[in-house]
Scaffold this motif. Structure first.
Motif, PDB file in Angstrom:
ATOM      1  N   SER A   1       0.810  -1.212   0.000  1.00  0.00           N
ATOM      2  CA  SER A   1       0.000   0.000   0.000  1.00  0.00           C
ATOM      3  C   SER A   1       0.847   1.268   0.000  1.00  0.00           C
ATOM      4  O   SER A   1       0.311   2.359   0.092  1.00  0.00           O
ATOM      5  CB  SER A   1      -0.952   0.002   1.199  1.00  0.00           C
ATOM      6  N   TYR A   2       2.159   1.148  -0.109  1.00  0.00           N
ATOM      7  CA  TYR A   2       3.047   2.303  -0.164  1.00  0.00           C
ATOM      8  C   TYR A   2       3.621   2.447  -1.563  1.00  0.00           C
ATOM      9  O   TYR A   2       3.802   1.465  -2.283  1.00  0.00           O
ATOM     10  CB  TYR A   2       4.188   2.157   0.852  1.00  0.00           C
ATOM     11  N   SER A   3       3.925   3.685  -1.956  1.00  0.00           N
ATOM     12  CA  SER A   3       4.460   3.930  -3.292  1.00  0.00           C
ATOM     13  C   SER A   3       5.892   3.429  -3.397  1.00  0.00           C
ATOM     14  O   SER A   3       6.531   3.105  -2.405  1.00  0.00           O
ATOM     15  CB  SER A   3       4.404   5.426  -3.616  1.00  0.00           C
ATOM     16  N   TYR A   4       6.408   3.398  -4.612  1.00  0.00           N
ATOM     17  CA  TYR A   4       7.777   2.939  -4.851  1.00  0.00           C
ATOM     18  C   TYR A   4       8.729   4.106  -5.071  1.00  0.00           C
ATOM     19  O   TYR A   4       9.881   3.912  -5.389  1.00  0.00           O
ATOM     20  CB  TYR A   4       7.815   2.005  -6.067  1.00  0.00           C
ATOM     21  N   GLU A   5       8.227   5.332  -4.912  1.00  0.00           N
ATOM     22  CA  GLU A   5       9.035   6.533  -5.065  1.00  0.00           C
ATOM     23  C   GLU A   5       9.006   7.276  -3.733  1.00  0.00           C
ATOM     24  O   GLU A   5       7.934   7.511  -3.177  1.00  0.00           O
ATOM     25  CB  GLU A   5       8.440   7.393  -6.179  1.00  0.00           C
ATOM     26  N   CYS A   6      10.152   7.656  -3.208  1.00  0.00           N
ATOM     27  CA  CYS A   6      10.219   8.288  -1.887  1.00  0.00           C
ATOM     28  C   CYS A   6       9.589   9.690  -1.936  1.00  0.00           C
ATOM     29  O   CYS A   6       9.343  10.247  -3.000  1.00  0.00           O
ATOM     30  CB  CYS A   6      11.652   8.349  -1.389  1.00  0.00           C
ATOM     31  N   LYS A   7       9.340  10.257  -0.776  1.00  0.00           N
ATOM     32  CA  LYS A   7       8.678  11.550  -0.680  1.00  0.00           C
ATOM     33  C   LYS A   7       9.491  12.658  -1.325  1.00  0.00           C
ATOM     34  O   LYS A   7       8.947  13.527  -2.013  1.00  0.00           O
ATOM     35  CB  LYS A   7       8.411  11.898   0.786  1.00  0.00           C
ATOM     36  N   GLU A   8      10.806  12.640  -1.131  1.00  0.00           N
ATOM     37  CA  GLU A   8      11.652  13.687  -1.701  1.00  0.00           C
ATOM     38  C   GLU A   8      11.635  13.650  -3.228  1.00  0.00           C
ATOM     39  O   GLU A   8      11.537  14.689  -3.879  1.00  0.00           O
ATOM     40  CB  GLU A   8      13.090  13.561  -1.197  1.00  0.00           C
ATOM     41  N   CYS A   9      11.706  12.458  -3.801  1.00  0.00           N
ATOM     42  CA  CYS A   9      11.686  12.334  -5.266  1.00  0.00           C
ATOM     43  C   CYS A   9      10.317  12.701  -5.831  1.00  0.00           C
ATOM     44  O   CYS A   9      10.224  13.283  -6.908  1.00  0.00           O
ATOM     45  CB  CYS A   9      12.062  10.920  -5.680  1.00  0.00           C
ATOM     46  N   THR A  10       9.253  12.386  -5.099  1.00  0.00           N
ATOM     47  CA  THR A  10       7.911  12.740  -5.541  1.00  0.00           C
ATOM     48  C   THR A  10       7.739  14.251  -5.561  1.00  0.00           C
ATOM     49  O   THR A  10       7.215  14.815  -6.529  1.00  0.00           O
ATOM     50  CB  THR A  10       6.856  12.109  -4.614  1.00  0.00           C
ATOM     51  N   ILE A  11       8.199  14.929  -4.525  1.00  0.00           N
ATOM     52  CA  ILE A  11       8.091  16.388  -4.463  1.00  0.00           C
ATOM     53  C   ILE A  11       8.917  17.023  -5.571  1.00  0.00           C
ATOM     54  O   ILE A  11       8.464  17.950  -6.251  1.00  0.00           O
ATOM     55  CB  ILE A  11       8.527  16.893  -3.074  1.00  0.00           C
TER      56      ILE A  11
END
Length: 76
Positions: A45-55
């Protein structure tokens, strides 16, 4: 049947995941966004891209505020 031998604490706790963008291994719960509301916190249920990369990706792909940046008067 040895149930204690089959179930380990590492399977119950969410640990680490490797980011697809920056290839760094980070904590799953703290560094990744949750994408699905499921019954329990499961790793899928978690994404495969970290929060920093998503931002960073969202800021880079955001439209500019000036609508005519690439527009120029036609040269007839």
């Amino acid at each position: 049947m040895d149930i204690d031998g089959q179930i380990k604490l590492g399977h119950l706790l969410l640990q680490d995941r490797k980011c697809r963008t920056c290839n760094e291994i980070k904590n799953l719960v703290e560094s990744f966004y949750r994408t699905r509301k499921s019954r329990g916190p499961v790793p899928s249920s978690y994404s495969y891209e970290c929060k920093e990369c998503t931002i960073r990706r969202i800021l880079d792909n955001r439209k500019s505020k000036t609508p005519f940046v690439d527009w120029s008067y036609p040269d007839w």
